[in-house]
Design a protein around this motif. Structure first.
Motif, PDB file in Angstrom:
ATOM      1  N   ASP A  56      -4.427  -0.491  -2.757  1.00 24.98           N
ATOM      2  CA  ASP A  56      -3.424  -1.454  -2.310  1.00 24.98           C
ATOM      3  C   ASP A  56      -3.676  -2.827  -2.906  1.00 24.98           C
ATOM      4  O   ASP A  56      -2.756  -3.534  -3.304  1.00 24.98           O
ATOM      5  CB  ASP A  56      -3.414  -1.546  -0.779  1.00 24.98           C
ATOM      6  CG  ASP A  56      -2.786  -0.319  -0.127  1.00 24.98           C
ATOM      7  OD1 ASP A  56      -2.058   0.391  -0.840  1.00 24.98           O
ATOM      8  OD2 ASP A  56      -3.039  -0.092   1.067  1.00 24.98           O
ATOM      9  N   GLN A  62       5.417  -7.346  -5.675  1.00 30.53           N
ATOM     10  CA  GLN A  62       6.737  -7.401  -6.268  1.00 30.53           C
ATOM     11  C   GLN A  62       7.371  -8.744  -5.942  1.00 30.53           C
ATOM     12  O   GLN A  62       7.338  -9.210  -4.807  1.00 30.53           O
ATOM     13  CB  GLN A  62       7.606  -6.269  -5.711  1.00 30.53           C
ATOM     14  CG  GLN A  62       7.085  -4.893  -6.087  1.00 30.53           C
ATOM     15  CD  GLN A  62       7.918  -3.806  -5.465  1.00 30.53           C
ATOM     16  OE1 GLN A  62       8.599  -4.029  -4.465  1.00 30.53           O
ATOM     17  NE2 GLN A  62       7.896  -2.626  -6.051  1.00 30.53           N
ATOM     18  N   SER A 126       9.365   4.140   3.054  1.00 32.13           N
ATOM     19  CA  SER A 126       9.258   3.185   1.951  1.00 32.13           C
ATOM     20  C   SER A 126       8.849   1.808   2.449  1.00 32.13           C
ATOM     21  O   SER A 126       7.977   1.154   1.863  1.00 32.13           O
ATOM     22  CB  SER A 126      10.599   3.104   1.211  1.00 32.13           C
ATOM     23  OG  SER A 126      10.564   2.123   0.188  1.00 32.13           O
ATOM     24  N   ASP A 127       9.456   1.360   3.551  1.00 39.15           N
ATOM     25  CA  ASP A 127       9.122   0.049   4.100  1.00 39.15           C
ATOM     26  C   ASP A 127       7.651  -0.032   4.508  1.00 39.15           C
ATOM     27  O   ASP A 127       6.979  -1.042   4.260  1.00 39.15           O
ATOM     28  CB  ASP A 127      10.006  -0.252   5.318  1.00 39.15           C
ATOM     29  CG  ASP A 127      11.438  -0.591   4.926  1.00 39.15           C
ATOM     30  OD1 ASP A 127      11.679  -0.820   3.729  1.00 39.15           O
ATOM     31  OD2 ASP A 127      12.303  -0.611   5.816  1.00 39.15           O
ATOM     32  N   GLN A 129       5.136   1.574   3.312  1.00 39.09           N
ATOM     33  CA  GLN A 129       4.272   1.529   2.129  1.00 39.09           C
ATOM     34  C   GLN A 129       4.323   0.178   1.429  1.00 39.09           C
ATOM     35  O   GLN A 129       3.333  -0.263   0.834  1.00 39.09           O
ATOM     36  CB  GLN A 129       4.684   2.639   1.168  1.00 39.09           C
ATOM     37  CG  GLN A 129       4.445   4.045   1.700  1.00 39.09           C
ATOM     38  CD  GLN A 129       5.043   5.117   0.818  1.00 39.09           C
ATOM     39  OE1 GLN A 129       5.725   4.824  -0.173  1.00 39.09           O
ATOM     40  NE2 GLN A 129       4.802   6.364   1.161  1.00 39.09           N
ATOM     41  N   ASN A 130       5.468  -0.502   1.501  1.00 36.46           N
ATOM     42  CA  ASN A 130       5.644  -1.756   0.769  1.00 36.46           C
ATOM     43  C   ASN A 130       5.049  -2.971   1.471  1.00 36.46           C
ATOM     44  O   ASN A 130       5.009  -4.060   0.886  1.00 36.46           O
ATOM     45  CB  ASN A 130       7.138  -2.001   0.522  1.00 36.46           C
ATOM     46  CG  ASN A 130       7.711  -1.056  -0.522  1.00 36.46           C
ATOM     47  OD1 ASN A 130       6.986  -0.557  -1.381  1.00 36.46           O
ATOM     48  ND2 ASN A 130       9.005  -0.803  -0.448  1.00 36.46           N
ATOM     49  N   HIS A 133       2.354  -5.060  -0.387  1.00 32.85           N
ATOM     50  CA  HIS A 133       2.783  -6.049  -1.369  1.00 32.85           C
ATOM     51  C   HIS A 133       3.114  -7.377  -0.691  1.00 32.85           C
ATOM     52  O   HIS A 133       2.700  -8.445  -1.138  1.00 32.85           O
ATOM     53  CB  HIS A 133       4.026  -5.535  -2.110  1.00 32.85           C
ATOM     54  CG  HIS A 133       3.822  -4.245  -2.831  1.00 32.85           C
ATOM     55  ND1 HIS A 133       2.777  -4.029  -3.690  1.00 32.85           N
ATOM     56  CD2 HIS A 133       4.549  -3.100  -2.808  1.00 32.85           C
ATOM     57  CE1 HIS A 133       2.853  -2.796  -4.179  1.00 32.85           C
ATOM     58  NE2 HIS A 133       3.916  -2.209  -3.650  1.00 32.85           N
TER      59      HIS A 133
END
Length: 218
Positions: A56, A62, A126-127, A129-130, A133
């Motif tokens: 991570d 991003q 998805s949220d 995992q993101n 970032h």
């Protein structure tokens, strides 16, 4: 070995419990927040290498382009979250203003054509995992407030993702003879007859939970 719940921080100690974590039944849940086994991770000894954490950290955050614009639905969610954050800080006037903005954006938001449970499950995965970032950007800028939002947001999102995945497997029987409770401060969702005494995520008392009424029945 010890395992920690990524939602509420409860630690399962195999030595104390007398049962290996791997031997617990598949439907075993965290005794504090109700999270499934999949939301637990092994606590690595100090000095050990946690490949997941290292991976991570290695990822580049991003960044949005200058012409990026939030959708109406995203603005509604953002204002709603800001309202809850202000409420937590006892800033009632600001909370009411953000609530009014959230209600406006919600009212003018266009209908979602592909609002299926399957698509919701994909977006929640998805949220979750993101968040790594987003958290890295907050840490790089020493923004403690944003970092706290990331901590709460990731836990709440992981719990929602677990509940939706469970619903895909069990269907309406998952909600039979029980209640759905949502923390009005952080959004943590709990399935049970009564809300937890303290929110496992933001630690507010049970009276801060709202009971979801009027579920549609098939």
């Amino acid at each position: 070995m010890k395992y920690v719940c990524r939602i509420c921080g409860y630690i399962y100690d195999e030595e104390k419990m007398g049962v290996k974590f791997s031997e617990l039944p598949d439907d075993w849940e965290c005794p504090i927040c109700g999270a499934p086994k999949s939301q637990f991770e092994e606590i690595k000894p100090q000095g050990g290498t946690d490949t997941k954490v290292n991976a991570d950290k290695a990822r580049k955050p991003q960044t949005a382009s200058d012409d990026y614009r939030l959708s109406v639905g995203q603005l509604a969610a953002l204002c709603s979250n800001l309202a809850r954050g202000c409420e937590k800080q006892y800033k009632d006037e600001q909370s009411q203003l953000f609530t009014q903005l959230a209600e406006y954006f919600t009212a003018v938001a266009p209908a979602v054509n592909d609002a299926s449970v399957e698509n919701l499950a994909t977006m929640l995965r998805s949220d979750a995992q993101n968040y790594a970032h987003v958290r890295s950007v907050a840490d790089e800028n020493s923004d403690r407030g944003a970092a706290r939002v990331c901590v709460w947001g990731e836990k709440v999102t992981r719990m929602l993702s677990s509940l939706v995945e469970r619903y895909l497997k069990e269907g309406e029987k998952m909600l039979a003879d029980t209640q759905i409770w949502v923390c009005s401060v952080c959004g943590f969702t709990y399935i049970g007859d009564n809300p937890p005494e303290l929110c496992p995520v933001c630690k507010v008392p049970s009276w801060k939970f709202d009971k979801i009424e009027g579920r549609a029945k098939k």
